[in-house]
Design a protein around this motif. Structure first.
Motif, PDB file in Angstrom:
ATOM      1  N   SER A 114     -16.066  11.636  15.261  1.00 31.63           N
ATOM      2  CA  SER A 114     -17.599  11.603  15.993  1.00 31.63           C
ATOM      3  C   SER A 114     -18.531  11.335  14.663  1.00 31.63           C
ATOM      4  N   THR A 115     -19.888  10.802  15.207  1.00 34.04           N
ATOM      5  CA  THR A 115     -20.977  10.582  14.413  1.00 34.04           C
ATOM      6  C   THR A 115     -21.393  11.996  13.997  1.00 34.04           C
ATOM      7  N   LEU A 116     -21.402  12.341  12.755  1.00 28.08           N
ATOM      8  CA  LEU A 116     -21.845  13.819  12.489  1.00 28.08           C
ATOM      9  C   LEU A 116     -23.023  13.696  11.288  1.00 28.08           C
ATOM     10  N   PRO A 117     -23.938  14.610  11.380  1.00 28.73           N
ATOM     11  CA  PRO A 117     -24.853  14.834  10.277  1.00 28.73           C
ATOM     12  C   PRO A 117     -24.120  15.008   8.892  1.00 28.73           C
ATOM     13  N   VAL A 118     -24.863  14.610   7.866  1.00 28.91           N
ATOM     14  CA  VAL A 118     -24.165  14.890   6.650  1.00 28.91           C
ATOM     15  C   VAL A 118     -23.858  16.169   6.418  1.00 28.91           C
TER      16      VAL A 118
END
Ligand code: UGA
Length: 449
Positions: A114-118
């Motif tokens: 998933s695209t995730l925060p750093v």
């Protein structure tokens, strides 16, 4: 996963979703009932489903049997609580990590897709390590970041021929296992190893750069309209500079889709957390410009129609956030049509792939069944061009569907109410043909009045 499965016949892939309805749709015999529309997807599913690709809701069984678990869950922007409006809601990621911690056996490689925060990998690691420490069953984990760079409508090709594959992590054995999968069809040169945080940040940055290009070109389009320049010529001229490149230079009604806005807002949130307010302001401006662009389009339509659209009929061509997808998340159409309806317009909305029900849930405004007698702004779903264009004051093109490029305007001009307008926010029409059929034309970034 279907594309990966098609290249790795020796590996069994189980796609798990707790939403049983979705799993049923993925298992549907009729491939037209798959939960998403994506060109080429049906063919890949046909080749893999029930051979080495399975869809199931049995989380416990499949996690316990897996050597590698990909976490590919939704991470929508938080609507309440800390970070509301900016930060991603990680509840599904957290829940998935807890399920992996609970049900896995032996050593498991956990891949965040998933695209995730750093720094999300840290959250996953903490949950998994807490389990490893207490465990009596000898569980162990490696966490990798392997972001997706596929673009809807072109997803199969992006997966078959990616520009690069990014694998972030610090366990070289785990990275090697994932590399082995991709190297079945992707050359080693394209597989990039990075640390976890670089991988997570690269995904957010790539989307931020792409979105920034669209806000940039949309801002230049507005200047073109004021100065007599033509955005098509300007795009071509700047795109020929090889340092700039010619992709992502098409102006439009504003970028949509589930990722660009969410990822930039995540970046903004991250920057503010680290006290980088100037950097946060810089990226946030990309989203502000996009919001402005959408309202600029609806205001412009209203101005051209003598300052009011109250009870005027307008045909909307396209509702998806771009062509070749039925996805309407964050589509500019949601904002533009809502603004027109709020201003009293009667809209006839059309889209080759988006259904009336989907528009209703995306727009959060119920369709009417009596558009003629309605005394306020409303909308109706219509795909028959003869009905769609009947007595409309304007046609507004919001998605660049192929079907719209060859509309024979002279055939429909007679049934529109005059003076009639065509507003082309995607620059897909032949301006001369529209004008010669007796319809006024407005093209985005076209300063040649
Ligand atoms: C985007 C990225 O392009 C992918 O690389 C990334 O993997 C994906 O997000 C993701 O993070 O999942 P996607 O949202 O499917 O892919 O769509 P894009 O093709 O990037 O288009 C986004 C929006 O920008 C659309 O509304 C499109 O119409 C608009 N756009 C795009 C323009 O207005 N002009 C352009 O020149 C290009």
């Amino acid at each position: 996963m279907a594309v990966i499965a098609s290249h790795c016949k020796d590996i069994i892939f189980n796609v798990i979703d707790i939403n049983k309805k979705r799993i049923k749709a993925w298992n549907s015999i009729d491939l037209d009932n798959l939960p998403i529309y994506e060109p080429g997807l049906k063919g890949v599913i046909r080749k893999t489903r029930n051979i080495n690709l399975f869809f199931s809701s049995d989380t416990e069984k499949h996690i316990s049997e897996s050597d590698i678990v990909f976490i590919s869950v939704n991470t929508p922007t938080k609507t309440r609580g800390l970070g509301a409006g900016y930060a991603s809601d990680l509840k599904w990621v957290e829940e998935s990590a807890r399920q992996v911690a609970k049900f896995s056996t032996g050593h498991t490689i956990v891949v965040e897709k998933s695209t995730l925060p750093v720094k999300t990998a840290e959250l996953i690691k903490t949950i998994l390590e807490a389990q490893s420490k207490n465990n009596l069953e000898n569980k162990s984990f490696s966490v990798l970041s392997n972001p997706e760079f596929l673009s809807e409508g072109n997803a199969i090709n992006d997966l078959e021929n990616p520009d690069r594959v990014l694998i972030g992590g610090d366990d070289s054995d785990a990275i090697y296992e994932l590399e082995k999968i991709y190297s079945k069809w992707i050359s080693a040169k394209k597989i990039l190893r990075t640390n976890l945080w670089s991988s997570e940040l690269s995904k957010l940055s790539a989307n931020a750069f792409l979105a920034q290009r669209i806000s940039s070109i949309n801002s230049i389009a507005a200047i073109c309209e004021k100065t007599g320049a033509d955005i098509k010529e300007v795009s071509q001229a700047i795109g020929l500079d090889t340092r700039i490149g010619n992709k992502f230079l098409s102006p439009g009604p504003g970028f949509g889709g589930s990722c660009f806005k969410k990822d930039i807002l995540n970046l903004v949130y991250l920057c503010r957390n680290f006290g980088l307010d100037e950097v946060a302001d810089y990226w946030e401006q990309v989203v502000f410009l996009n919001n402005w662009q959408r309202l600029r389009i609806s205001s412009l339509v209203i101005k051209k129609l003598f300052g009011t659209v109250s009870l005027k009929k307008i045909a909307i061509l396209g509702f998806s956030f771009k062509a070749n997808t039925n996805d309407t998340r964050e589509a500019a159409s949601n904002y533009i049509t809502k603004d027109l309806i709020d201003n009293g317009a009667k809209l006839f909305i059309s889209d080759p792939k988006v259904s009336a029900d989907q528009i209703e849930s995306s727009l959060k405004i119920k369709r009417t069944d009596d558009i003629n007698n309605s005394e306020e702004g409303c909308w109706l779903y219509e795909n028959d061009l003869n009905k769609l264009f009947y007595q409309v004051d304007a046609v507004l093109i919001l998605t660049e569907w192929e079907d719209y490029k060859n509309i024979e305007w002279e055939k429909y001009s007679g049934i529109m109410r005059k003076p009639a307008w065509v507003f082309d926010t995607r620059n897909i029409l032949d301006k001369k043909k529209v004008i010669s059929s007796g319809i006024n034309y407005w093209g985005l970034g076209d300063g040649n009045k």
